[in-house]
Design an enzyme around this catalytic site. Structure first.
Site, mmCIF file in Angstrom:
data_model
loop_
_atom_site.group_PDB
_atom_site.id
_atom_site.type_symbol
_atom_site.label_atom_id
_atom_site.label_comp_id
_atom_site.label_asym_id
_atom_site.label_seq_id
_atom_site.Cartn_x
_atom_site.Cartn_y
_atom_site.Cartn_z
ATOM 1 N N HIS A 205 6.386 88.409 13.237
ATOM 2 C CA HIS A 205 7.227 87.372 13.840
ATOM 3 C C HIS A 205 7.027 87.327 15.350
ATOM 4 O O HIS A 205 7.260 86.294 15.984
ATOM 5 C CB HIS A 205 8.711 87.634 13.545
ATOM 6 C CG HIS A 205 9.089 87.475 12.113
ATOM 7 N ND1 HIS A 205 8.900 88.479 11.195
ATOM 8 C CD2 HIS A 205 9.645 86.434 11.445
ATOM 9 C CE1 HIS A 205 9.330 88.066 10.003
ATOM 10 N NE2 HIS A 205 9.782 86.839 10.130
ATOM 11 N N ASP A 277 2.274 82.940 4.894
ATOM 12 C CA ASP A 277 3.529 83.325 5.524
ATOM 13 C C ASP A 277 3.878 82.229 6.529
ATOM 14 O O ASP A 277 3.063 81.340 6.833
ATOM 15 C CB ASP A 277 3.381 84.684 6.205
ATOM 16 C CG ASP A 277 4.702 85.433 6.319
ATOM 17 O OD1 ASP A 277 5.761 84.809 6.136
ATOM 18 O OD2 ASP A 277 4.674 86.643 6.605
#
Length: 519
Positions: A205, A277
């Site tokens: 992230h 993702d």
């Protein structure tokens, strides 16, 4: 372990699924965006426009009760039917049940680490079955779980309780059980994060993990659960943003033709849907725009670009992919194959049969009363009997433990300050009853975290301390000391979401030690 009969999805496909879709709709079908909510609780204008354009998937709405979510999802499907396009697949994370996405609604279930502590495939199956039933009842069709990464480093900063936290063989067994459970519950599942994220010390992230992994470890450890998931019939696989230079992958795996076409399709024989993702994560977004990463994802063999952007951005993504088709970067034949895979996925979902609750039955937070609930937390050392209870800690987890103990009829208080040795000494001198210090350290344990835990455990060698409760994935035995008990409870994930299932499991273990009452 039971499994419902499987119907042949092909029988539910239109004779020529692609015939009714123009080029822009075929591109849209391979993109996932975030839905928006209007003032009436239904899809906002941008989301409705994306649905009419044929967007392939919507990620979860958040912050609404189950019945409202069911109403929202029904409206999405009505809009699609009116526009004459396939309804978008409704996806979401069911890391600990529907409440993980929607808030305090439905049954809070244990995180995968709790299932890993129990190491019971039947329990893994039951949790997925219940999560699937509740999800399908409110309109979800696709869960972006289970997480089957094999944790091999204690410096992992993101997976934490979202992974089973056990060896490759047990992870494979538990993951396969959950694939079957989700399917029998009425939703398709996603094995993630291929080709394994459990040896990374970087949160994708926030940055791009570059992993030094040799071929033997890759094949014997990190691929093993994915092989088992494919054998169990997993319908989709999510590919991670990790770089594996020693294995010839010098770009994020999610954007790698080697990973998608060679590793997944050719070597593992996976015929289902490949999804990236989230492309908004810094591992990708720091280098490419949403439009650029969407093109790269589809060009590399992904079926779904998990852009996770606002629905209003869909038109510019479609234009970017259309330009890439025109200049040869994206093969239109491969794009069509992706659309057909998604049609087959919809057909398989339509074939599922599951006994579902009514959505309004899930509007309140429900208690997970599984007989093996207590097995989802790890205990080491002698638990003290309760003589009243004072929970010590400034986290939501500590507050939830206090509220749950009161609901069970315990005489309980809460000292909402950090659990330290000095605090325990002060409270012991004040005769505050049985103490329960609660520590929620960072996911990747720092030296400071370890020192704090050790200090609190050392100060807890007293019958006045029931146990030291620590959130995390470490073995309780590695933290306990002589005559000081530790309960490692995988209750809170890296995003701060706490599951009531683990709160109850902690209380189950404390009450089993004797003393206190429960109702």
């Amino acid at each position: 372990m039971t499994s419902s009969p499987r119907q042949e999805p092909a029988a539910l496909l239109p004779e020529d699924p692609l015939a009714a879709l123009d080029r822009r709709q075929r591109i849209a079908a391979c993109i996932l965006v975030m839905p928006g909510i209007g003032a009436d609780g239904l899809p906002d204008a941008a989301t409705a426009a994306a649905v009419r354009a044929g967007v392939g998937a919507l990620h979860s709405i958040v912050g609404m009760p189950a019945s409202a979510a069911a109403r929202y999802h029904a409206e999405v499907r009505r809009i699609a039917a009116e526009a004459g396009v396939p309804a978008p697949l409704i996806a979401g994370n069911l890391e600990a049940g529907i409440g993980y996405s929607l808030g305090r609604t439905g049954t809070d279930l244990p995180y995968p680490r709790g299932v890993g502590v129990a190491a019971d495939p039947e329990l893994a199956y039951r949790t997925a079955l219940l999560a699937g039933r509740e999800a399908r009842a409110v309109g979800f069709e696709w869960t972006l779980s289970p997480t089957i990464d094999v944790l091999t480093t204690d410096q992992d900063p993101i997976l934490g309780v979202r992974a089973f936290g056990v060896d490759a063989a047990t992870t494979a067994e538990l993951g396969a059980a959950q694939v079957r459970g989700f399917r029998d519950g009425g939703v398709v599942s996603t094995a993630k994060h291929f080709p394994g994220h459990g040896d990374s010390a970087v949160d994708s992230h926030l940055g791009l993990p570059v992993i030094d992994r040799d071929l033997e470890t890759h094949e014997q450890v990190h691929l093993r659960p994915f092989v088992a998931a494919i054998a169990a019939g997993v319908q989709t696989i999510m590919v991670a943003h990790v770089v594996l230079p020693a294995l010839g992958v010098d770009e994020p795996a999610s954007l790698s033709a080697t990973v998608n076409r060679v590793w997944l399709r050719e070597q593992l024989g996976f015929e289902g849907v490949i999804i990236t993702d989230s492309l908004r994560m810094a591992a990708v977004s720091a280098r490419w725009s949403s439009a650029e990463s969407t093109v790269l994802a589809l060009a590399s063999g992904a079926d779904v670009a998990n852009v996770k952007c606002e629905a209003s951005e869909l038109p510019q993504l479609i234009e970017a992919v259309a330009a890439a088709v025109d200049d040869g970067r994206v093969d239109p034949a491969e794009l069509d194959r992706s659309v057909l895979r998604l049609f087959r996925l919809r057909a398989e979902i339509a074939s599922f049969g599951a006994q579902l609750p009514a959505p309004d039955e899930l509007d309140t937070a429900l208690r997970w009363d599984d007989p093996d609930r207590a097995a989802t937390v790890d205990v080491a050392g002698p638990l003290s009997a309760l003589d009243g209870l004072t929970v010590v800690g400034d986290s939501e987890f500590a507050g939830r433990l206090t509220a749950a103990a009161a609901a069970r009829g315990l005489d309980v208080g809460h000292v909402a300050e950090p659990a330290t040795a000095a605090t325990l000494e002060r409270l012991a001198d004040a005769a505050a009853g049985t103490l329960l210090p609660v520590i929620v350290p960072s996911i990747a344990l720092s030296d400071e975290d370890r020192a704090q835990i050790a200090e609190v455990v050392a100060a807890s060698v007293s019958p006045q301390v029931a146990a030291v409760v620590v959130n995390g994935v470490m073995a309780a035995a590695s933290l306990a000391a002589d005559d000081a008990a530790v309960i490692v409870a995988p209750a809170v994930d890296a995003f701060g979401i706490c599951t009531e299932a683990t709160v109850d499991a902690v209380l189950d273990r404390l009450l089993s030690a004797g003393g206190g009452t429960s109702r």
